[in-house]
Each structure stands twice: as C-alpha cells, then as structure tokens.
Enzyme design. Structure first.
Site, PDB file in Angstrom:
ATOM      1  CB  CYS A  89      -0.964  -0.045   1.193  1.00 40.11           C
ATOM      2  SG  CYS A  89      -2.372   1.068   1.034  1.00 40.11           S
ATOM      3  CG  HIS A 207      -3.395  -3.644   3.472  1.00 40.37           C
ATOM      4  ND1 HIS A 207      -2.448  -3.001   4.236  1.00 40.37           N
ATOM      5  CD2 HIS A 207      -4.010  -2.683   2.754  1.00 40.37           C
ATOM      6  CE1 HIS A 207      -2.494  -1.701   3.991  1.00 40.37           C
ATOM      7  NE2 HIS A 207      -3.437  -1.480   3.105  1.00 40.37           N
ATOM      8  CD  GLU A 209      -0.761  -5.494   6.065  1.00 39.20           C
ATOM      9  OE1 GLU A 209      -0.600  -6.042   4.950  1.00 39.20           O
ATOM     10  OE2 GLU A 209      -1.035  -4.277   6.196  1.00 39.20           O
TER      11      GLU A 209
END
Lengths: 238, 774
Positions: A89, A207, A209
């Site tokens: 990002c 994302h 994560e």
C-alpha cells in the site's frame, strides 16, 4: 523454513500498518524488527517491508516525502544487492516514488477511499510470491491512491519483463478478466502488484498482513506473501 | 472596542506567585458590557463576572468567560438533569467529568470511550467539520492514556434528493474517512438517517474507543507548584476562534455562511504523531497530567487542569508558537487550532518531555507553570498582565439554568392521529413491493457506500466488520506487541429520532434498549453507555420539555438495564430558521464478550436451518419506517417498552449464543420482522421460506416495530434444544420456517415472494444511485 528469519519493518512518521505487519510475522514465526525512518543501520535484517499508512500524511503526494527519509538510501542499497524488499500500500507508493518499482499510484478513479475485500489473480512469480499463474486470491484493499499507472513503454516493459513484472491483477471472483477500466480503483490493466525485473522488489496495494489471522480477517490468503521469500533467504538463495 | 487603559504600576510579579496583581485594563465598563453581549454572554452573566472580579474585566477575561460559560463548555442548561443518570458500577474506573469515561473489561484491560457531536461546524463545512470532530474525540481518548482503537459515526442529514444534503453527506463521510484512515484508527460502525427534520442542521456525532492497561489511566490535571505547562503539537492561529460560543451555542440563520472562518482545519498527520508521542510520554512516566485542546482551546484545557487540582496557573501567551502575525492575547487563549495538547511535567523531567516530542517531530514549548494562588493568570511577555481571575470561577461559578418547559401541542395530536383510513397493501404483489421499498429506503438500506470509505480493518482486531452484525465486535489485545486476550468488546450506536420526536421519554429509552439489544445479539453483555444529546434551543420551553423527558427516560432505562453513563456530550441550539431538529439523544453502548470465538453475526448460516422469532409481534406501526416510507407520516403511538421482557429477551439471546446453540441473531427494529428477515438472508447469501402466524393485518405482521424481538436461526438437529430452552424461559417465541438456498428467494407465506436478486438490488443500490456512484 521461515521460522527465525528476521524482517525489518520500516516505520515512517505516519506509517500505521507497521504493527499489523509485525503481528502477521509473529503469527508466522518470523521475527520482525522496526526500523525508524531516521536510522541508517539495517542490522541483520534479511528482508525489508515498507508497511501501509500515510507517511508524512501523504501530503504533496503519497510517498513523495517518505522517499527522502534517511533510511531510504539504505533501502535502495539493500534492494540493489538483490535482497528482498516488499512495499504494501503506502510502501508500494514509496517504492515507486523511489524508482525501485516502475509506474505510479494515482488517486482512485472515483476519487474515494476504498476499503473492501477483492479478488486477485496471480500472474507471475517473484521472490515474494510463487503461485501457479491464474491462482485466485482474496485480500483487502484500503487506499485512496492505488490507481496504478505507467506510460505505454513501461507497460510494454512489464509485459516483456524488461521493466519488471505484473505479479497480481484485480479479477472477477472466478479469476476471469475484469471489464476494461473495471479495477476497483481504476488501475491500468487491472494491475494490483508489480515486481522489478530482478524479482526481489515487490509492491502491491492489497494488504496481505490483514489476511493472516483468521479471527480478524476476511480471508486467510496472506501467509504466502511472507513465507515464500523467507524460505528463500533462510536457504541462502538470496 | 475601547483602548482606554489604566496601567497597573509596580512589579508585583514573582516566579509563579502572583497574588494581587491586576491586569492592564483595556475596557471601560460600558464597552465591556457591550463586548460581553457580542460574545454571547447574557447581561446578568456579565454582571456576575464584574462581581466576581470586583472590577471591569479585560478583553481577554471576557473572551475566556464567554467561552467557559458558554453552553458548550459549561452545560448550564443541562447539568441539573444529567445528574439523573446512574454513573457508577463495578466496572466503572472513570465516570463523567473527565475527557472520556473508562471501564474495566477484564484481564487488567480497560477501555476509554466517548461520543461527541460536531454538528455546527459540519453544517458550515462538512469535510473539515467532520474530520476535526474525529480529531477531537480521538484526543479525548489518548488524553486518558488509552490507544485509540476504533471510531464510530452517527450521522443525520436531510433527504438526499436535495443537492445540498448530498454535499453535506458526501463531505462528512469523506472527512471522517480522511482523518480516521490517516490516523490508522479503524472506523468500524455507526448509523445514519435522513429526514427533513435535519435539513437545516445536520448531526455529525463521533464516538471513539481506546484501549489501555488499567494502571495507565491518566487524568487531565495540573498539580505541583512550579511544575511546567508544555504545549505540544501544532502552532496556534486564528482558526476556530469562538467556535464553542459562536457556532455551538447559537442557532443558524442567514449569517451561517459568514461563520465559515470559525471552522477549524484538521491535520491528521500531526494528530498521529501526537498519539504516538503522548503515549510514549505516558509509557515512560514523564507526565504529571495531560489535557487536550478542544473547544475553547488553551483556555478550557488549562483552566480545567487547574480546576481539578485546585491550583493556579501562570501562562505567557508570547511563548505560544503562532502561525499568524500580531495575534492578540485573547485570540491565542481561545483559538481552536487543532492537534494541540497541554502537558504538565516536573521541571526535572521537562527536558526529557521536550526530547520525546522532538523525536516525533513535534513542537513542544514551555508556556507557563503551576502556582499556588488559585488564580488563572495570563500575561503577554513577562511584564504585561492581561488576565487574572480565580481559576475555579470558570468552572464552578458558571451559571446554572433551570428553564421552564412545557409539553408541545404536537405530542398529543400526533399520538392520537387517526391512522385507520390508510390504504395498506394487501396482495402479495403489493406487500412484496412494500418490503422492497423499505429495503431500498436510505435509512434501512445497505451502508457499504459509507463504510467502504473507512478503513475498518487496520490494527487487525476487527472481528465483525460493518454490516455483518447488529454491533461491531473488536478483539481486545495489542497486536504487534504480543499481548492478545480471548476477550472482545461489542459496540453499537443507536437512536431513532422519529420515536423521540413522537414520545421523548419512551423514545430515548427505546434508543438505549435497541443499542443494548444490538450488543446482546453479538453475544456481549452491555456494560456502559456514552451519549450525545442533540436538541434544539433550551430557551424554548417546548424544546426543553423534550430534553427533560428524553433524559428522564434514558436515565430510567439505564437503571433498568444496569448500564451506567460514563461520558457524553450535550449539543443544544440544533435549529435553523427557528425549526428544531428531531430531538436526537444518540446512545453508544459498549458490551463485553469474554470469549471472542463465541461472537454471533446476523446472516443465516446454511439452508435447512430453522428460523425462530424470540418475542412476539403486536400491532405497533406508530412512528414506523413503514409509515414514513409508504405514507410520509411521522405519527402514532410508538412501540411499547417492557423493561423486564426486554432484559429477559437479551439475556436469553446471550445465553443461546454462549452455549453455541444458535447460528445467527438479528434484532428486529426499523422495518420490522420482514426487514430483519431479508437482512439475515442478504448477509448470509441465502433465502428463507417462512410463515408469520399472528392475528395481525399483513402490514402490521410484516412491518410493525414491536420491541424485544430477536430473529435467530438454528441447525435442524439442534432446533428441539432451542425450543426446549425457549419454553423453559417462558418467553414468547414462534418457529417461522427454514433457511433456503438463495435461488429460492425470500418467501413469507401469503404475504411476500421476492427473489434474492430483487432484494439485493433494492438493498444495495440505493446509496450509490442517490450519490451518483452507480
């Protein structure tokens, strides 16, 4: 084996996903260490992650200021020696601003921030991701400036591999191509993630994560983005 | 403004021990009285100031009193009734009176939370108004020592067919997103409604929740003579001057646009640095106290910090970093420039405090010190005193009002409105169309257009995302620091302004009942409440009556559900051109879930599951969404509330969730059972085949908004167990039918037959279509 590998998570003023990345690493048995933007010592980190957020408020342009942080000189040096660097990002935006990755991220086509779970298709492999072409993944996107853009010659270079490679594209739920201009943020050619030509530097808008811990995630397609490269570094390939 | 001055001679200034100094007089008595009125003080309030000081106040003093005694800061019209609220309980660590309330959630963790309005600035400039609303409420949270972990928004606008309303809605949502997203604090829930009642005065409420270890609880206080006052964060400019008195404490009229300069501008990047710096300062134990600069800026934070400790302060405004030239002392003292904090530290630790701020790239400046005089002293440079007043007079001597109130005539008229002549739909086609119309109404429809503009996942603790359940569920733990727990909190914000308009006392109680029910439907036990009480002018007896009634009803409901009010705010003067908004006391309820894995969502789980309604439906269409959407009516008797039944329904629902018996739970509220059923289908991507066997008319059966009802589903093999449990509970319930594949659509015997796709389109397309994003 990824366990015990050491990842540096670069923290800029305004980064806000560094803890999420560290948390994902912890879940996967990877040791994460924060690297403050003013530092020049990357220590014994075997791979670097530039996390999401709004470095320097994203004032001027996303990533435009962070790219001049002292730590970025070291990040560039690290990348140039072929060691793995991931930008998620805002991290992706910084890597394009630093010219470690081709292209740019401009404002979403509808000028609105988008937080949504999206379907993605693996297009090619790099050090950070090694899935069969066509594999469909689901990850959340959370950005206001994720509309990938590059000039026609760079796009050609991404196709023939000289400028880098398209690693991820936005796609339909079943993996089919989206209609033209159909990417959620309007990205050119539905590009969601690209690597450099060497394959060690990778940036993506979604994302991974946020897709590791099943208790607080839409999906669990995230771990591959961390374990693949760490298998490489611990085996000494990189 | 007069420039007449009477110089005070002689140097009586000591280091922090100013006793009888008088400030340099810059106003004669007549000019001071005129300025007081211009600043919004009543003539008798001005007389009181003269009496307190024993002399004519200075310009700076008048500004300070006008802000601190404004409705916004002093609660002078509401304090008496706010005392009705229960504020204590075993879990309460900090009740009202601080920047936020704090409760214990177990395992040594505490959450701080508060809801606050930013209506008036947002009605003038929606993006910055809403953004700085988030900024302010977030500062209230980390001031307490808690890391902000979630935001909620509570929004009211006029109808979206009007361009101005679309502008306000679009701007407010973008502003909330821009600020919260940049901070990295997820916005995980909220509520919105659209009604002509809010056309001239939108409501922008924001709630923030923070997490901390119990022992970290920090109070906004300044104590210890000689301790330093350190201003941290942004520079001070003329933005927001008089925000609390000019914007928040007066009605709107034609001059509203000219008030735009009184709206502050937000800088979320600086706020993010402030969060990190302040939490580090507290982690390292470097501070005596910490306060944020919100309404009335430096004046309110400094005087409140002094007031709590019973000390005096001596501030030199020339030390305050300024972003504009030639600022007057009063401007510096009342500026509402955003992203500023006031810290108090010992002289020994002050250099360390400054060093931490420098690391985070933040300005930090010693601007004054704590004294033992009890005086609030402001000087411009070492030698010129511009203000010296008793610190406690700003808070403790603020006037209190107990205005007259009287029941407005409309209350009885609308309660007794004859609704018998309405042409209710009867055929399956008409009833199906009515359900689709309700699903598509802006109040009920899918809110993705809003929450997809908010980062609702950052921090990786969002267990239930927006739209998936009646309340948001947030895991308790500090991701990235290895401190996770099995606990979670569930949060719901709620208020049906139409109900409160029709019956303020019961309507306010219903808002609390529904917020608690929402929390219970996730499996969590309601623990505490914050409120944001939005009303018109308290100086109008008919408006004030609605306030007194609503507060009374809310207090009664809080006692009944055993949930103390730990924080909140009152916003009066929500009127435009003389017309008040619907009285809108928005409630935020926080509940505790001891095992996060047990949380429940609203979507049906699998075809073949049995659908059961806990509670029963009565003919209660008064004040309903159905009457509003179908007939344009806000009238009738609103649904009854039986506290005992409501408590029991919630308690049984929680037990069924904890024991793993049911697979979905969804409360029945706006739009009634039919809408609840459709929403559980849409969330689960499934259909339903049910029959509503009550004795009611079809319209009442489908759309009545009878309270204390929860729609649940259960796997077929556990249906008997569920029925046994419900029979044992003595609660009314009925088995409605079964969950089907989506292709079978949503079918209610003899009443509704719609396809899944029709329902989905009606529900999801409304906001994108109205906002031009389809």
């Amino acid at each position: 084996m990824a366990a015990g590998a050491k990842v540096g998570v670069v923290v800029f003023p305004g980064s806000n996903c560094e803890q999420d990345v560290a948390y994902a690493c912890e879940q996967l048995g990877i040791t994460a260490r924060y690297l403050w933007h003013g530092e020049r010592d990357l220590g014994d980190c075997q791979a670097l992650v530039l996390p999401g957020g709004f470095s320097y408020g994203d004032y001027l342009r996303a990533g435009a200021v962070a790219r001049f942080s002292p730590v970025m000189e070291e990040v560039i040096r690290f990348a140039e020696t072929g060691r793995p660097v991931l930008g998620i990002c805002n991290g992706f935006q910084i890597l394009t601003e630093a010219h470690l990755l081709p292209g740019a991220l401009i404002r979403n086509a509808r000028l609105k921030f988008i937080c949504r779970n999206v379907a993605l298709r693996a297009e090619a492999s790099c050090d950070w991701l090694d899935l069969p072409q066509g594999t469909v993944l689901h990850l959340p996107i959370n950005h206001g400036e994720g509309n990938y853009y590059c000039d026609p010659s760079t796009l050609e270079g991404l196709r023939d591999g000289t400028a880098g490679r398209v690693i991820l594209r936005y796609c339909e739920e079943d993996g089919a191509d989206l209609p033209r201009h159909g990417a959620p943020n309007g990205a050119l050619d539905a590009i969601a993630g690209v690597s450099n030509a060497a394959g060690n530097v990778f940036g993506l808008m979604p994302h991974p994560e946020r897709a590791v811990d099943p208790q607080a995630s839409y999906t669990t397609d995230g771990p591959a983005f961390f374990t693949t490269v760490l298998a490489l570094v611990t085996e000494g390939v990189r | 403004m007069s420039t007449q001055a009477e110089e005070v001679t002689g140097d009586k200034r000591g280091s922090g021990t100013v006793l009888s100094d008088e400030p340099v007089r810059d106003l004669d008595a007549e000019t001071a009285a005129r300025l007081a009125v211009e600043l919004g003080l009543a003539p008798d309030e001005h007389d009181r100031i003269v009496e307190l000081l024993g002399r004519t106040p200075t310009t700076t003093e008048l500004y300070i009193y006008s802000l601190m005694w404004s409705e916004h800061c002093s609660y002078k019209h509401s304090k008496k009734y706010l005392r009705l609220f229960p504020t204590d309980g075993p879990a309460v660590l900090q009740g009202p009176g601080e920047n936020a309330g704090v409760i214990s959630v177990g395992d040594g963790w505490a959450v701080a939370f508060k809801m606050e309005s930013h209506n008036h600035p947002s009605a003038i400039e929606p993006f910055q108004g809403a953004a700085t609303g988030i900024g302010g409420i977030i500062r209230d949270i980390f001031t307490m020592g808690a890391r902000p972990v979630a935001c909620f928004d509570s929004l009211r606008f006029g109808t979206l067919d009007k361009p101005r309303q679309r502008y306000l809605f679009e701007g407010a949502v973008a502003g909330i997103g821009a600020y919260g997203n940049c901070l990295g604090v997820p916005t995980i829930g909220g509520e919105v409604a659209f009604d002509e009642a809010y056309e001239g005065n939108c409501l922008i409420g924001a709630m923030a929740v923070g997490l901390m270890r119990e022992e970290r609880l920090t109070l906004a206080t300044a104590s210890g003579v000689g301790n330093q006052l350190i201003l941290i964060g942004s520079t001070t400019g003329r933005d927001g001057i008089g925000g609390a008195s000019v914007l928040a404490s007066q009605e709107f009229d034609e001059g509203a646009e000219a008030k735009r300069p009184a709206v502050q501008v937000g800088d979320p990047f600086t706020e993010k640095l402030l969060i990190e710096a302040c939490l580090e300062l507290l982690d390292r134990g470097l501070l005596v106290g910490l306060g944020d600069l919100g309404a009335a800026g430096l004046t309110s934070s400094a005087s409140e910090m002094a007031g709590r400790a019973g000390v005096g302060l001596d501030i030199d405004v020339s030390k305050v970093p300024q972003r504009e030239l030639a600022m007057q002392p009063f401007e510096i003292m009342v500026s509402e420039s955003q992203e500023r904090m006031l810290a108090c530290a010992t002289p020994e630790l002050t250099p360390e405090v400054l060093a931490v701020c420098e690391k985070w790239g933040l300005r930090a400046t010693v601007i004054g010190s704590v004294t033992d005089t009890g005086q609030f002293v402001v000087r411009e440079g070492a030698d010129k005193l511009v203000c010296s007043l008793p610190a406690l007079s700003l808070t403790d001597d603020a006037p209190l009002y107990d205005p007259p109130y009287t029941e407005p005539a409309y209350i009885q008229e609308l309660a007794n409105a004859n609704l018998s002549g309405l042409a209710h739909p009867e055929s399956v086609e008409e009833l199906s169309a009515a359900l689709l119309q309700l699903l598509a109404s802006p109040d009920i429809c899918d809110k993705r257009w809003i929450y997809e503009q908010y980062d609702h996942q950052v921090m990786c603790n969002t267990v239930v995302v927006p739209g998936a359940a009646d309340a948001a569920v947030l895991r308790i733990g500090d991701t990235g620091r290895g401190q996770m727990t099995t606990r979670a909190i569930a949060i719901s914000t709620d208020c049906n302004g139409r109900y409160v308009y029709l019956n303020p006392r019961r309507g306010a109680a219903l808002a609390l009942a529904e917020a608690c029910r929402n929390v219970s439907c996730t499996g969590a036990t309601p623990a505490a409440v914050t409120d944001c009480l939005n009303f018109g002018s308290p100086e109008k007896p008919e408006v004030y009556w609605t306030f007194v009634e609503a507060v009374t009803g809310l207090a009664e409901a809080c006692r009944s559900f055993d949930v103390p009010v730990v924080s909140g705010n009152v916003s009066f003067y929500n009127e435009s051109f003389g017309a008040p908004i619907y009285p809108t006391p928005t409630i935020g309820v926080v509940g505790i879930l001891t095992d996060v894995d047990q949380h429940m969502t609203q979507g049906f789980a699998a075809p073949g599951d049995v659908i059961v309604l806990i509670g029963e439906t009565n003919d209660e269409l008064g004040g309903s969404a159905y009457l509003k959407e179908r007939f344009g009516l806000a009238a009738g008797e609103i649904p009854a509330l039986d506290f005992d039944l409501e408590r029991e329904v919630q308690s049984v629902t929680r037990e069924l969730i904890a024991d793993g018996i049911i697979r979905s739970a969804h409360d029945c509220s706006e739009g009634g059972l039919a809408v609840a059923l459709a929403e559980s289908c849409l969330s689960g991507g499934l259909g339903a085949d049910v029959a509503f066997d009550d004795e009611l008319s079809a319209a009442a059966s489908l759309f009545s908004e009878t309270q204390s009802r929860v729609l649940v589903s259960v796997a077929l093999e556990r249906a008997d167990e569920l029925i046994d449990r419900l029979e044992a509970s003595m609660l009314p319930f009925s088995v409605l039918g079964e969950v089907t594949p989506a292709e079978a659509g949503i079918r209610i015997l003899d009443k509704v037959a719609i396809s899944f796709e029709e329902a989905r389109a009606a529900y999801e397309d409304t906001l994108p279509r109205l906002m031009g994003d389809a």
